[in-house]
Design an enzyme around this catalytic site. Sequence first.
Site, short mmCIF file in Angstrom:
data_model
loop_
_atom_site.label_atom_id
_atom_site.label_comp_id
_atom_site.label_asym_id
_atom_site.label_seq_id
_atom_site.Cartn_x
_atom_site.Cartn_y
_atom_site.Cartn_z
N ARG A 1 0.86 -1.18 0.00
CA ARG A 1 0.00 0.00 0.00
C ARG A 1 0.90 1.23 0.00
O ARG A 1 2.12 1.12 0.12
CB ARG A 1 -1.03 -0.01 1.16
CG ARG A 1 -0.63 -0.65 2.44
CD ARG A 1 0.51 0.03 3.15
NE ARG A 1 0.29 1.45 3.33
CZ ARG A 1 1.24 2.34 3.55
NH1 ARG A 1 2.52 1.98 3.62
NH2 ARG A 1 0.96 3.63 3.70
N GLY A 2 0.26 2.41 -0.13
CA GLY A 2 1.05 3.62 -0.30
C GLY A 2 1.17 3.89 -1.80
O GLY A 2 1.54 2.98 -2.57
N ALA A 3 0.87 5.12 -2.22
CA ALA A 3 0.71 5.39 -3.65
C ALA A 3 1.92 5.00 -4.50
O ALA A 3 1.79 4.25 -5.47
CB ALA A 3 0.34 6.86 -3.84
N ARG B 1 -7.35 -0.60 -6.81
CA ARG B 1 -7.72 0.48 -5.88
C ARG B 1 -7.92 1.75 -6.71
O ARG B 1 -7.19 1.98 -7.68
CB ARG B 1 -6.63 0.70 -4.80
CG ARG B 1 -6.56 -0.44 -3.78
CD ARG B 1 -5.63 -0.12 -2.62
NE ARG B 1 -6.23 0.82 -1.67
CZ ARG B 1 -5.55 1.35 -0.64
NH1 ARG B 1 -4.26 1.07 -0.46
NH2 ARG B 1 -6.14 2.18 0.20
N GLN C 1 -1.74 2.46 9.99
CA GLN C 1 -0.47 2.57 9.25
C GLN C 1 0.55 3.39 10.06
O GLN C 1 1.76 3.20 9.93
CB GLN C 1 -0.69 3.26 7.89
CG GLN C 1 -1.43 2.44 6.87
CD GLN C 1 -2.92 2.74 6.86
OE1 GLN C 1 -3.49 3.13 7.88
NE2 GLN C 1 -3.56 2.54 5.72
N ASP D 1 -1.78 10.77 -2.14
CA ASP D 1 -2.21 9.72 -3.06
C ASP D 1 -2.54 10.28 -4.44
O ASP D 1 -2.48 9.57 -5.44
CB ASP D 1 -3.42 8.97 -2.50
CG ASP D 1 -2.96 8.09 -1.36
OD1 ASP D 1 -2.84 8.60 -0.23
OD2 ASP D 1 -2.65 6.91 -1.61
N ASN E 1 -5.12 12.57 0.45
CA ASN E 1 -4.25 11.69 1.25
C ASN E 1 -5.13 10.96 2.25
O ASN E 1 -6.37 11.12 2.29
CB ASN E 1 -3.16 12.53 1.93
CG ASN E 1 -2.06 11.65 2.53
OD1 ASN E 1 -1.54 10.75 1.87
ND2 ASN E 1 -1.72 11.88 3.79
N LYS E 2 -4.51 10.17 3.08
CA LYS E 2 -5.21 9.32 4.06
C LYS E 2 -6.25 10.12 4.85
O LYS E 2 -5.98 11.25 5.27
CB LYS E 2 -4.17 8.69 5.00
CG LYS E 2 -4.71 7.79 6.08
CD LYS E 2 -5.59 6.67 5.58
CE LYS E 2 -4.92 5.79 4.56
NZ LYS E 2 -5.86 4.87 3.87
#
Length: 355
Positions: free
Chosen positions: A54-56, A97, A201, A242, A252-253
């Site tokens: 995960r993570g862009a 995603r 995270q 992201d 973002n998150k």
Amino acid sequence: MLPTSLIAHPDHAVVWHDNQLYLLDQRELPHTITFIMCNSGAAVATAIRDMVVRGAPAIGVAVAYAVVLAARERLLNTTNDWREHLNEDFALLAAARPTAVNLFWALKRMREFIATLDHVDPLPALLAEAQRIHAEDIAANQTLGALGAALIDTPTAIITHCNAGALATGGYGTALGVVRSAFAAGNIRCVYADETRPWLQGSRLTAWELHESGIPVTVQADVAAASLMARGDVGWVIVGADRIAANGDVCNKIGTYGLAILARHHGVKFMVAAPLSTVDLDTPNGAAIPIEERAADEVLCCGGQRVAPAGVAARNPVFDVTPAALVDYIVTECGVIAQPDAAKLHALYQTAPIA
Ligand code: MRU
């Protein structure tokens, strides 16, 4: 088997070894270090959807290798029309995603590269392109890390949200790349890592990788950021992204937007660190960014235990949008933009080698 030298290092979340892709299973950190071996495009799509990786930027790198794996399968099974059949793999990977634009950026780059291929055996060239994407991401993070660190001119504590570190990228990290560089320069006293409900995270990944790097880290509940800023103990909020829309709005998150509002209220600087592969000039503003909604159970349960009454519903949007007006700096490998807007982002993009 992976060589033992590659195991248990945050910079090795995505590893190509012996013609297979190995993904550090981030769902198991910090307790267990396990790699999942992927030998097909479909396996990588599943790993992305299920949050193994995960993570862009890390998703972008994984997808580039996934195209190599998918092409290998197609070439084995279909020979002449492998490119046509590969479209199914592109569609599967694109559906993994919806929000991190690096996924679509990497697919586009691999697709354009495939169109230029006239090799008898295209696989070595495809692998080399995926490895270039990977190496470029690490180099971009090192460059933007130095640029972001140069903005921090006095020792300070910072807040970060989610994980924008080595684990979330090809290596080195974006927001945590800035932190690594600033720490080396003596300007990070402490990192406060928001725990980042519901996937944690921050407490599971950011705290692990900073601790491994010897950078002082303190985990806090997401809701504790306001009182910390009110005490005047924090100089910066530093986060990744992201997707950054053409007008400078930052996705973002979930929780990042609230932090940006708090930062502005308390006079704390707000920095977004991201490579240009996260900038999406085709998306005009934050409202046009698709926001992923994940399963309600991710919110209704914690540590495998239900924490809300049976029958209660939950919202689980996993990203939010911070308006450009709340962002003090966007830091990329091609330069820093203060008070971002459409004109500045567009101008920066024109200077980029990947534009
Ligand atoms: O749902 P995740 O864990 O993929 O979300 C990751 C983030 O929101 C990160 O902050 C973002 O991708 C930046 S990563 C360098």
